[in-house]
Structure formats: C-alpha cells, structure tokens
Design a protein around this motif. Structure first.
Motif, PDB file in Angstrom:
ATOM      1  N   TYR A  74       0.861  -1.184   0.000  1.00  0.00           N
ATOM      2  CA  TYR A  74       0.000   0.000   0.000  1.00  0.00           C
ATOM      3  C   TYR A  74       0.896   1.232   0.000  1.00  0.00           C
ATOM      4  O   TYR A  74       1.923   1.276   0.677  1.00  0.00           O
ATOM      5  CB  TYR A  74      -0.889   0.008   1.258  1.00  0.00           C
ATOM      6  CG  TYR A  74      -1.576   1.327   1.511  1.00  0.00           C
ATOM      7  CD1 TYR A  74      -2.731   1.668   0.835  1.00  0.00           C
ATOM      8  CD2 TYR A  74      -1.050   2.234   2.430  1.00  0.00           C
ATOM      9  CE1 TYR A  74      -3.363   2.889   1.066  1.00  0.00           C
ATOM     10  CE2 TYR A  74      -1.675   3.449   2.670  1.00  0.00           C
ATOM     11  CZ  TYR A  74      -2.821   3.766   1.982  1.00  0.00           C
ATOM     12  OH  TYR A  74      -3.440   4.970   2.210  1.00  0.00           O
ATOM     13  N   TYR A 118       1.091   5.176   0.897  1.00  0.00           N
ATOM     14  CA  TYR A 118       0.481   6.347   1.532  1.00  0.00           C
ATOM     15  C   TYR A 118       0.938   7.582   0.772  1.00  0.00           C
ATOM     16  O   TYR A 118       2.133   7.858   0.668  1.00  0.00           O
ATOM     17  CB  TYR A 118       0.871   6.488   3.012  1.00  0.00           C
ATOM     18  CG  TYR A 118       0.289   7.748   3.597  1.00  0.00           C
ATOM     19  CD1 TYR A 118      -1.064   7.819   3.898  1.00  0.00           C
ATOM     20  CD2 TYR A 118       1.065   8.891   3.776  1.00  0.00           C
ATOM     21  CE1 TYR A 118      -1.626   8.998   4.383  1.00  0.00           C
ATOM     22  CE2 TYR A 118       0.511  10.060   4.264  1.00  0.00           C
ATOM     23  CZ  TYR A 118      -0.834  10.107   4.558  1.00  0.00           C
ATOM     24  OH  TYR A 118      -1.389  11.276   5.015  1.00  0.00           O
ATOM     25  N   ASP A 155      -5.871   9.693   3.900  1.00  0.00           N
ATOM     26  CA  ASP A 155      -6.454   8.359   4.093  1.00  0.00           C
ATOM     27  C   ASP A 155      -7.855   8.527   4.634  1.00  0.00           C
ATOM     28  O   ASP A 155      -8.070   8.647   5.838  1.00  0.00           O
ATOM     29  CB  ASP A 155      -5.593   7.528   5.055  1.00  0.00           C
ATOM     30  CG  ASP A 155      -6.196   6.167   5.357  1.00  0.00           C
ATOM     31  OD1 ASP A 155      -7.146   5.746   4.663  1.00  0.00           O
ATOM     32  OD2 ASP A 155      -5.730   5.523   6.316  1.00  0.00           O
ATOM     33  N   LYS A 156      -8.823   8.545   3.729  1.00  0.00           N
ATOM     34  CA  LYS A 156     -10.199   8.798   4.151  1.00  0.00           C
ATOM     35  C   LYS A 156     -10.770   7.655   4.987  1.00  0.00           C
ATOM     36  O   LYS A 156     -11.716   7.863   5.728  1.00  0.00           O
ATOM     37  CB  LYS A 156     -11.097   9.112   2.954  1.00  0.00           C
ATOM     38  CG  LYS A 156     -11.206   8.028   1.924  1.00  0.00           C
ATOM     39  CD  LYS A 156     -12.062   8.510   0.764  1.00  0.00           C
ATOM     40  CE  LYS A 156     -11.978   7.508  -0.388  1.00  0.00           C
ATOM     41  NZ  LYS A 156     -12.725   7.983  -1.536  1.00  0.00           N
ATOM     42  N   THR A 157     -10.169   6.462   4.928  1.00  0.00           N
ATOM     43  CA  THR A 157     -10.670   5.350   5.743  1.00  0.00           C
ATOM     44  C   THR A 157     -10.458   5.606   7.230  1.00  0.00           C
ATOM     45  O   THR A 157     -11.136   5.009   8.054  1.00  0.00           O
ATOM     46  CB  THR A 157      -9.994   4.003   5.372  1.00  0.00           C
ATOM     47  OG1 THR A 157      -8.614   4.028   5.769  1.00  0.00           O
ATOM     48  CG2 THR A 157     -10.110   3.713   3.892  1.00  0.00           C
ATOM     49  N   GLN A 158      -9.490   6.489   7.563  1.00  0.00           N
ATOM     50  CA  GLN A 158      -9.205   6.779   8.966  1.00  0.00           C
ATOM     51  C   GLN A 158      -9.302   8.271   9.289  1.00  0.00           C
ATOM     52  O   GLN A 158      -8.780   8.740  10.298  1.00  0.00           O
ATOM     53  CB  GLN A 158      -7.820   6.234   9.332  1.00  0.00           C
ATOM     54  CG  GLN A 158      -7.785   4.721   9.242  1.00  0.00           C
ATOM     55  CD  GLN A 158      -6.420   4.154   9.482  1.00  0.00           C
ATOM     56  OE1 GLN A 158      -5.943   4.167  10.619  1.00  0.00           O
ATOM     57  NE2 GLN A 158      -5.785   3.672   8.432  1.00  0.00           N
ATOM     58  N   TRP A 162      -2.440   5.480  13.769  1.00  0.00           N
ATOM     59  CA  TRP A 162      -2.711   5.195  12.357  1.00  0.00           C
ATOM     60  C   TRP A 162      -2.139   3.842  11.978  1.00  0.00           C
ATOM     61  O   TRP A 162      -1.038   3.483  12.367  1.00  0.00           O
ATOM     62  CB  TRP A 162      -2.111   6.294  11.467  1.00  0.00           C
ATOM     63  CG  TRP A 162      -2.431   6.110  10.016  1.00  0.00           C
ATOM     64  CD1 TRP A 162      -3.569   6.502   9.380  1.00  0.00           C
ATOM     65  CD2 TRP A 162      -1.605   5.513   9.016  1.00  0.00           C
ATOM     66  NE1 TRP A 162      -3.511   6.167   8.051  1.00  0.00           N
ATOM     67  CE2 TRP A 162      -2.307   5.553   7.804  1.00  0.00           C
ATOM     68  CE3 TRP A 162      -0.344   4.912   9.033  1.00  0.00           C
ATOM     69  CZ2 TRP A 162      -1.806   5.048   6.610  1.00  0.00           C
ATOM     70  CZ3 TRP A 162       0.164   4.412   7.849  1.00  0.00           C
ATOM     71  CH2 TRP A 162      -0.556   4.474   6.653  1.00  0.00           C
ATOM     72  N   CYS A 184      -1.808   0.920   8.577  1.00  0.00           N
ATOM     73  CA  CYS A 184      -1.940   0.715   7.141  1.00  0.00           C
ATOM     74  C   CYS A 184      -3.377   0.260   6.870  1.00  0.00           C
ATOM     75  O   CYS A 184      -3.846  -0.702   7.484  1.00  0.00           O
ATOM     76  CB  CYS A 184      -0.949  -0.361   6.669  1.00  0.00           C
ATOM     77  SG  CYS A 184      -1.174  -0.795   4.930  1.00  0.00           S
ATOM     78  N   PRO A 185      -4.097   0.947   5.983  1.00  0.00           N
ATOM     79  CA  PRO A 185      -5.494   0.590   5.757  1.00  0.00           C
ATOM     80  C   PRO A 185      -5.670  -0.752   5.047  1.00  0.00           C
ATOM     81  O   PRO A 185      -6.757  -1.311   5.047  1.00  0.00           O
ATOM     82  CB  PRO A 185      -6.035   1.740   4.903  1.00  0.00           C
ATOM     83  CG  PRO A 185      -4.847   2.392   4.325  1.00  0.00           C
ATOM     84  CD  PRO A 185      -3.705   2.143   5.250  1.00  0.00           C
ATOM     85  N   GLU A 186      -4.617  -1.276   4.478  1.00  0.00           N
ATOM     86  CA  GLU A 186      -4.716  -2.564   3.783  1.00  0.00           C
ATOM     87  C   GLU A 186      -4.433  -3.741   4.712  1.00  0.00           C
ATOM     88  O   GLU A 186      -5.189  -4.684   4.769  1.00  0.00           O
ATOM     89  CB  GLU A 186      -3.745  -2.602   2.600  1.00  0.00           C
ATOM     90  CG  GLU A 186      -4.080  -1.612   1.514  1.00  0.00           C
ATOM     91  CD  GLU A 186      -5.404  -1.900   0.819  1.00  0.00           C
ATOM     92  OE1 GLU A 186      -5.694  -3.076   0.540  1.00  0.00           O
ATOM     93  OE2 GLU A 186      -6.148  -0.948   0.565  1.00  0.00           O
ATOM     94  N   LYS A 214      -3.347  -3.344   8.099  1.00  0.00           N
ATOM     95  CA  LYS A 214      -3.600  -2.937   9.488  1.00  0.00           C
ATOM     96  C   LYS A 214      -2.372  -2.969  10.403  1.00  0.00           C
ATOM     97  O   LYS A 214      -2.498  -3.050  11.606  1.00  0.00           O
ATOM     98  CB  LYS A 214      -4.712  -3.781  10.120  1.00  0.00           C
ATOM     99  CG  LYS A 214      -5.967  -3.906   9.295  1.00  0.00           C
ATOM    100  CD  LYS A 214      -6.665  -2.595   9.102  1.00  0.00           C
ATOM    101  CE  LYS A 214      -8.024  -2.811   8.465  1.00  0.00           C
ATOM    102  NZ  LYS A 214      -8.261  -2.096   7.265  1.00  0.00           N
TER     103      LYS A 214
END
Length: 64
Positions: free
Chosen positions: A18, A20, A26-29, A44, A46-48, A50
C-alpha cells in the motif's frame, strides 16, 4: 529565480505494498489530504494490512 515545489514523499508498506500519498490522505481513517507521513497519529495503521506505521520499519519512503 523560480521556486520549485517540493512534492511530499510517498511511503510504501513493505508488507502489502500500500502506498500512503500525503496528497490524498487516508479517508478510511479520517486523515485529510496534506498530512505528511511523519505527522500521522501513532494510532494510524496501514489501511490494507492494518500494521502500525512505527512497528519494525514496515513503511519505507519511496524515492522519486
């Protein structure tokens, strides 16, 4: 004399690849565009995959 605009560095997760991109945030967080990787909160992930950003050097700066 012209001013050069320095583009903020992107960072890649070495686990899942992923990227950044501070220009996107990062709109997911709830991280708005313009937040540098260095300024991300300690919570924070990693949105993929975690993984926490500071654990074991999981992210590496992308050289452009």
């Amino acid at each position: 004399m012209t001013q050069q605009t320095v583009k903020p560095a992107r960072w890649i997760c070495l686990e899942c690849h992923y990227i950044y991109d501070p220009a996107k945030g990062d709109k997911t967080q709830g991280i708005p565009p313009g937040v540098l990787f260095e300024d991300l909160p300690d919570t924070w992930r990693c949105p993929e995959c975690k993984i926490l950003k500071c654990k074991k050097g999981v992210f590496k700066r992308l050289d452009e």
